[in-house]
Design an enzyme around this catalytic site. Structure first.
Site, mmCIF file in Angstrom:
data_model
loop_
_atom_site.group_PDB
_atom_site.id
_atom_site.type_symbol
_atom_site.label_atom_id
_atom_site.label_comp_id
_atom_site.label_asym_id
_atom_site.label_seq_id
_atom_site.Cartn_x
_atom_site.Cartn_y
_atom_site.Cartn_z
ATOM 1 N N CYS A 253 39.014 1.313 -27.775
ATOM 2 C CA CYS A 253 40.308 1.813 -28.264
ATOM 3 C C CYS A 253 40.618 1.184 -29.614
ATOM 4 O O CYS A 253 40.397 -0.016 -29.824
ATOM 5 C CB CYS A 253 41.397 1.478 -27.248
ATOM 6 S SG CYS A 253 43.075 1.823 -27.831
ATOM 7 N N CYS A 256 43.904 -1.470 -28.766
ATOM 8 C CA CYS A 256 43.747 -2.664 -27.937
ATOM 9 C C CYS A 256 42.305 -3.134 -27.803
ATOM 10 O O CYS A 256 42.054 -4.226 -27.281
ATOM 11 C CB CYS A 256 44.332 -2.421 -26.545
ATOM 12 S SG CYS A 256 43.390 -1.232 -25.539
ATOM 13 N N CYS A 279 43.570 6.220 -25.060
ATOM 14 C CA CYS A 279 44.073 4.915 -24.648
ATOM 15 C C CYS A 279 45.141 4.502 -25.648
ATOM 16 O O CYS A 279 44.994 4.743 -26.849
ATOM 17 C CB CYS A 279 42.941 3.888 -24.604
ATOM 18 S SG CYS A 279 43.436 2.241 -24.032
ATOM 19 N N CYS A 280 46.242 3.934 -25.157
ATOM 20 C CA CYS A 280 47.351 3.501 -26.022
ATOM 21 C C CYS A 280 47.883 4.661 -26.864
ATOM 22 O O CYS A 280 48.337 4.472 -28.002
ATOM 23 C CB CYS A 280 46.929 2.350 -26.937
ATOM 24 S SG CYS A 280 46.397 0.873 -26.053
ATOM 25 N N CYS A 303 21.743 6.381 -21.977
ATOM 26 C CA CYS A 303 20.311 6.519 -21.706
ATOM 27 C C CYS A 303 19.665 7.641 -22.529
ATOM 28 O O CYS A 303 18.521 7.519 -22.960
ATOM 29 C CB CYS A 303 20.074 6.743 -20.219
ATOM 30 S SG CYS A 303 20.794 8.258 -19.542
ATOM 31 N N HIS A 330 19.307 11.227 -15.901
ATOM 32 C CA HIS A 330 18.803 10.031 -16.570
ATOM 33 C C HIS A 330 17.608 10.447 -17.417
ATOM 34 O O HIS A 330 16.903 11.411 -17.095
ATOM 35 C CB HIS A 330 18.409 8.955 -15.566
ATOM 36 C CG HIS A 330 18.083 7.633 -16.216
ATOM 37 N ND1 HIS A 330 18.986 6.957 -17.014
ATOM 38 C CD2 HIS A 330 16.951 6.870 -16.198
ATOM 39 C CE1 HIS A 330 18.433 5.841 -17.448
ATOM 40 N NE2 HIS A 330 17.205 5.765 -16.976
ATOM 41 N N ASP A 347 11.438 2.497 -19.554
ATOM 42 C CA ASP A 347 12.877 2.807 -19.581
ATOM 43 C C ASP A 347 13.536 1.892 -20.602
ATOM 44 O O ASP A 347 13.839 0.730 -20.303
ATOM 45 C CB ASP A 347 13.505 2.602 -18.198
ATOM 46 C CG ASP A 347 14.903 3.198 -18.113
ATOM 47 O OD1 ASP A 347 15.637 3.116 -19.122
ATOM 48 O OD2 ASP A 347 15.269 3.743 -17.062
#
Length: 635
Positions: A253, A256, A279-280, A303, A330, A347
């Site tokens: 965010c 924050c 957010c906020c 991924c 994935h 991976d």
């Protein structure tokens, strides 16, 4: 954190450094005008006059809007135009930080064109990397301002369709196959190679090869001698995960700094899928790039981005590599080992090599379809990643097996249409051997029983992947019995344990264990934290918990040997009121382990205002030290 659409910024630029002077001048003037407009908004954000771009303005119309890509860029910045309007308008709800980042990026790119510092891409992409000094290597691996491919992204992945099926699942296989062809762009390959610290990785791989050769010659190891290319691959994935690419759960965010924003919507800007969180009261965008030229600059994602970029870097080092897509959401990589004559599972987001059964047995994922895509082949590799083939066949319902085979053959023919007869013969034989090898079912190894380590705990829990029931006990092997010693060390930076014997100053690595969970006896409320901004990592207790504990257990009772003496390095850090308590004790609870043949190390983390106030093994991500090391002399 970069949270702007770099692809839209690049759209207005000339297509290559070899473009005409007239094209470059048009771009420079358009970028100058747009910079003036953005500067006006930033200097007087409440003046609505500066938030409006009128189409009747001759300079705007002829010098800015006439440039290809200008309207998508304006839309990405936040300008909107209603169908009946003759103006673009920038809403006051668009954050000033968002506008400022576009301003800064435009300015940097324009200055690069002015100074002639556009990336000059060499034509010979297969030239051998020349040795560089350490300062040169640091400069080579620095983040570039931008990377210019030979052709635009859409052109790199667009090919005539050969499938005529209405089945969307089968159609998607051809699209995925087309997408990996972007890796073969010569300009991109040259740029990618320049970002890899080839000399450092080769040196590390060579040191490990020499140590293994000595262990084999002395009889300490019964393993076959590995090839340098396979060891280089391991070094590449270690470097890629620790230093080059960054995992992102959500973009922090702007107010924050929290990564706990709620996903409001997913939208598309150009060819880029964008996740918009709130957010906020502020919206934050996370651009899910597929274009390698963008990922080499942003170097962050999940991924999909990890595997996409890593597979490409493998191609830069001339590995035969392919991108692997699973139907359980994935993505990872496979690399062909010319020495072992088989495909190695890699991976990059979890820094794991050659543990294909981990998704079924460690992550507890349901396996049905997994496909691997390379420049000249496509393969159904589902059978490598499961050991209950008959059961898997029963749940595959998206098409008939006959339709699937016909589809893969059609795509394979498409990919190999320009291959030489010799290459086609090699691919056919390799395909046959691979299919035969995949028919064998085997039991999972210990490493394949581990849970996932990439992604935050809450993110993994939301996907049903945070399951962990490991019980590991150290016992003595033949080499340790013969030398009457036991040595163990752990690097939090590489998240790896190493078990070794000592001959004077020489260390002989006997075994390695990937991830901190893999060699513990038990733990509660522990996780490995990576702080990309500070470039450090450590073990800590989970958020919203009051305490945590981790135990390592050692059982030498099956031998006649006991502890004569020991030395323990166990680094802890506390901040504020945070507390760590570390004990080395026998199973009966005694603090004296001399002459004992069973004991354990117990570490507890507690107190402090924040979960971060008690830490184990804190170190820099590029550190080669071992903050946890145990050396035991036996008798």
């Amino acid at each position: 954190m970069v949270d702007i659409n770099l692809e839209c910024v690049e759209l207005i630029e000339p297509q290559s450094s070899a473009s005409t002077e007239q094209q470059q001048q048009r771009y420079l003037e358009a970028a100058r005008i747009l910079l003036v407009l953005l500067e006006n908004v930033l200097s007087q954000p409440n003046n609505l006059k500066y938030r409006t771009i009128r189409l009747e303005n001759k300079a705007i119309k002829e010098k800015l809007l006439s440039l290809p890509g200008s309207e998508p860029l304006l839309a990405a910045i936040g300008f909107k135009r209603t169908p009946s309007s003759n103006a673009f308008t920038l809403s006051t709800e668009v954050p000033l930080q968002h506008i400022q980042k576009y301003r800064d990026e435009l300015r940097k790119r324009r200055e690069a064109w002015l100074s002639g510092s556009m990336p000059k891409i060499p034509i010979n992409t297969h030239a051998k990397a020349t040795p560089t000094s350490q300062p040169e290597m640091a400069a080579t691996c620095a983040t570039p301002l931008f990377i210019k491919p030979s052709v635009p992204y859409r052109q790199r992945i667009s090919f005539p369709r050969v499938l005529r099926t209405p089945n969307r699942f089968l159609q998607s296989l051809e699209l995925y196959s087309d997408a990996v062809m972007q890796y073969e762009d010569k300009a991109l390959l040259a740029s990618g190679l320049s970002l890899i610290p080839v000399d450092t990785l080769t040196t590390n791989a060579t040191e490990k090869l020499v140590a293994m050769q000595e262990a084999i010659a002395s009889g300490e190891s019964q393993e076959k001698e590995p090839c340098i290319r396979d060891l280089l691959l391991v070094e590449l994935v270690n470097w890629f995960k620790a230093e080059f690419f960054e995992w992102v759960n959500k973009i922090p965010c702007k107010v924050c700094g929290s990564e706990d924003g709620k996903l409001r919507r997913t939208q598309t800007e150009g060819d880029v899928r964008v996740e918009v969180t709130v957010c906020c009261g502020q919206e934050t965008k996370f651009y899910r790039y597929n274009d390698i030229s963008q990922l080499l600059v942003t170097r962050k994602g999940r991924c999909g981005e990890f595997a996409n970029c890593f597979t490409f870097l493998c191609r830069c080092l001339d590995y035969d590599a392919r991108l692997v897509h699973s139907h359980f959401d994935h993505v990872w990589t496979e690399v062909f080992s010319e020495t072992q004559m088989r495909w190695l599972h890699v991976d990059p987001s979890d820094n794991v090599v050659d543990s294909p059964l981990m998704y079924q047995h460690g992550w507890k994922r349901n396996i049905d379809y997994i496909f691997a895509y390379s420049r000249d082949d496509v393969q159904d590799v589902t059978w490598r990643y499961t050991n209950n083939h008959r059961q898997i066949l029963q749940i595959r319902k998206l098409c008939s097996e006959k339709e699937l085979i016909e589809t893969l053959n059609a795509i394979r023919t498409k990919r190999q249409q320009f291959a030489s007869a010799e290459r086609k013969k090699f691919l056919s034989q390799r395909n046959m051997f691979e299919v035969i090898a995949m028919t064998l079912e085997r039991t999972p190894t210990e490493n394949e029983l581990k849970g996932r380590s990439s992604g935050s705990l809450s993110w993994r829990q939301s996907r049903g992947e945070h399951t962990f029931t490991n019980i590991f006990v150290f016992t003595l092997n033949d080499s340790e019995l013969e030398r009457r010693q036991f040595n163990l060390r752990y690097s939090c930076a590489s998240d790896t344990y190493e078990r070794y014997t000592k001959d004077g100053e020489r260390l002989n690595i006997l075994e390695t264990y990937k991830t901190w969970q893999s060699a513990q006896f038990a733990s509660k409320n522990i996780f490995r934290k990576v702080e990309p901004d500070w470039k450090v990592t450590y073990l800590a207790r989970l958020e919203d918990t009051d305490s945590a504990e981790i135990i390592w257990k050692f059982d030498f009772s099956k031998s006649n040997l006991k502890v004569k003496s020991y030395n323990l390095i166990f680094d802890t850090r506390t901040f504020g009121e945070g507390k760590t308590d570390v004990k080395v004790e026998t199973i009966s609870g005694s603090n004296c382990i001399e002459n004992a043949n069973e004991f354990q190390i117990v570490a507890k983390l507690s107190e402090g205002v924040s979960w971060q106030h008690a830490q184990l093994f804190r170190q820099a991500l590029n550190s080669r030290e071992y903050p946890f090391e145990l050396q035991i002399v036996l008798h």
